[in-house]
Write a protein that holds these residues in place. Structure first.
Motif, PDB file in Angstrom:
ATOM      1  N   UNK A   1      -4.397   3.805   0.517  1.00  0.00           N
ATOM      2  CA  UNK A   1      -3.249   2.941   0.749  1.00  0.00           C
ATOM      3  C   UNK A   1      -1.975   3.480   0.098  1.00  0.00           C
ATOM      4  N   UNK A   2      -2.114   4.567  -0.647  1.00  0.00           N
ATOM      5  CA  UNK A   2      -0.939   5.216  -1.223  1.00  0.00           C
ATOM      6  C   UNK A   2      -0.514   6.289  -0.219  1.00  0.00           C
ATOM      7  N   UNK A   3       0.265   5.874   0.762  1.00  0.00           N
ATOM      8  CA  UNK A   3       0.566   6.713   1.922  1.00  0.00           C
ATOM      9  C   UNK A   3       1.668   7.738   1.666  1.00  0.00           C
ATOM     10  N   UNK A   4       2.406   7.612   0.576  1.00  0.00           N
ATOM     11  CA  UNK A   4       3.514   8.541   0.328  1.00  0.00           C
ATOM     12  C   UNK A   4       3.835   8.552  -1.164  1.00  0.00           C
ATOM     13  N   UNK A   5       4.664   9.524  -1.546  1.00  0.00           N
ATOM     14  CA  UNK A   5       5.126   9.580  -2.936  1.00  0.00           C
ATOM     15  C   UNK A   5       5.924   8.334  -3.291  1.00  0.00           C
ATOM     16  N   UNK A   6       6.650   7.792  -2.333  1.00  0.00           N
ATOM     17  CA  UNK A   6       7.426   6.583  -2.585  1.00  0.00           C
ATOM     18  C   UNK A   6       6.500   5.416  -2.932  1.00  0.00           C
ATOM     19  N   UNK A   7       5.394   5.287  -2.202  1.00  0.00           N
ATOM     20  CA  UNK A   7       4.418   4.231  -2.500  1.00  0.00           C
ATOM     21  C   UNK A   7       3.840   4.413  -3.906  1.00  0.00           C
ATOM     22  N   UNK A   8       3.536   5.649  -4.249  1.00  0.00           N
ATOM     23  CA  UNK A   8       3.013   5.947  -5.580  1.00  0.00           C
ATOM     24  C   UNK A   8       4.038   5.577  -6.652  1.00  0.00           C
TER      25      UNK A   8
ATOM     26  N   UNK B   1       1.725  -2.609   2.238  1.00  0.00           N
ATOM     27  CA  UNK B   1       2.196  -1.411   1.542  1.00  0.00           C
ATOM     28  C   UNK B   1       2.484  -1.786   0.091  1.00  0.00           C
ATOM     29  N   UNK B   2       2.370  -0.798  -0.777  1.00  0.00           N
ATOM     30  CA  UNK B   2       2.595  -1.056  -2.206  1.00  0.00           C
ATOM     31  C   UNK B   2       4.034  -1.502  -2.443  1.00  0.00           C
ATOM     32  N   UNK B   3       4.989  -0.779  -1.873  1.00  0.00           N
ATOM     33  CA  UNK B   3       6.400  -1.122  -2.100  1.00  0.00           C
ATOM     34  C   UNK B   3       6.728  -2.515  -1.586  1.00  0.00           C
ATOM     35  N   UNK B   4       6.251  -2.850  -0.395  1.00  0.00           N
ATOM     36  CA  UNK B   4       6.532  -4.182   0.150  1.00  0.00           C
ATOM     37  C   UNK B   4       5.863  -5.269  -0.679  1.00  0.00           C
ATOM     38  N   UNK B   5       4.693  -4.984  -1.206  1.00  0.00           N
ATOM     39  CA  UNK B   5       4.000  -5.962  -2.055  1.00  0.00           C
ATOM     40  C   UNK B   5       4.725  -6.128  -3.385  1.00  0.00           C
ATOM     41  N   UNK B   6       5.103  -5.025  -4.009  1.00  0.00           N
ATOM     42  CA  UNK B   6       5.793  -5.079  -5.303  1.00  0.00           C
ATOM     43  C   UNK B   6       7.144  -5.770  -5.177  1.00  0.00           C
ATOM     44  N   UNK B   7       7.884  -5.461  -4.113  1.00  0.00           N
ATOM     45  CA  UNK B   7       9.229  -6.001  -3.959  1.00  0.00           C
ATOM     46  C   UNK B   7       9.272  -7.300  -3.157  1.00  0.00           C
ATOM     47  N   UNK B   8       8.101  -7.849  -2.851  1.00  0.00           N
ATOM     48  CA  UNK B   8       8.065  -9.139  -2.157  1.00  0.00           C
ATOM     49  C   UNK B   8       8.718 -10.195  -3.043  1.00  0.00           C
TER      50      UNK B   8
END
Length: 158
Positions: A27-34, A72-79
């Motif tokens: 689920x870590x699809x990119x460096x941005x997600x990481x 996505x990690x970013x969408x979850x974190x920034x929700x």
């Protein structure tokens, strides 16, 4: 280094005894997600012991795997209204400057790395945790969920 050796040993022994591990989708699809995962672990648990950092990282990944949260990690974190640091801290960039901050950031990276691989191997040391808070707050949702326990300075729920 020692932890990576232990993980490698367990993967090899497990593969010999049970066949190669079945990996779940990464689920870590990119460096941005990481980087979003690193930011969340840093701002949520930098002052925690290492085990607390692990649980925060795995809880974040558990949310991404859940249909109740964005995928996505970013969408979850920034929700909206999920993690207080997102709304309270002006700069979301993590730049460790002191030797102590660099050491803590290395722990954040290691906790994130271990949690990502545990997630891919379908190992959930967090017992399905998807929520947490510090003991000094009492969110309205806490009574609706099953408490898993206290790790570091957070109370975890599923």
């Amino acid at each position: 280094m020692i932890l990576e050796s232990i993980l490698t040993y367990h993967l090899i022994v497990g593969a010999i005894l049970h066949g190669p591990p079945q990996l779940r989708e990464n689920i870590v699809a990119s460096n941005n997600e990481y980087r979003c995962l690193l930011r969340n672990v840093w701002w949520e648990s930098a002052s925690e012991p290492f085990i607390g950092k692990l649980w925060v990282a795995k809880t974040t990944l558990n949310r991404v795997r859940s249909s109740k949260f964005p995928n996505s990690i970013c969408k979850t974190v920034y929700q909206r209204k999920q993690f207080s640091w997102v709304h309270n801290i002006k700069s979301h960039v993590v730049v460790p400057k002191t030797e102590l901050e660099k050491k803590v950031f290395a722990e954040v990276e290691l906790a994130s790395f271990i949690s990502i691989w545990a997630d891919r191997l379908n190992v959930d040391f967090s017992q399905g945790s998807k929520y947490y808070h510090t003991p000094n707050v009492r969110p309205v949702w806490m009574h609706k969920l099953k408490e898993i326990g206290v790790v570091g300075n957070h109370i975890f729920y599923k």
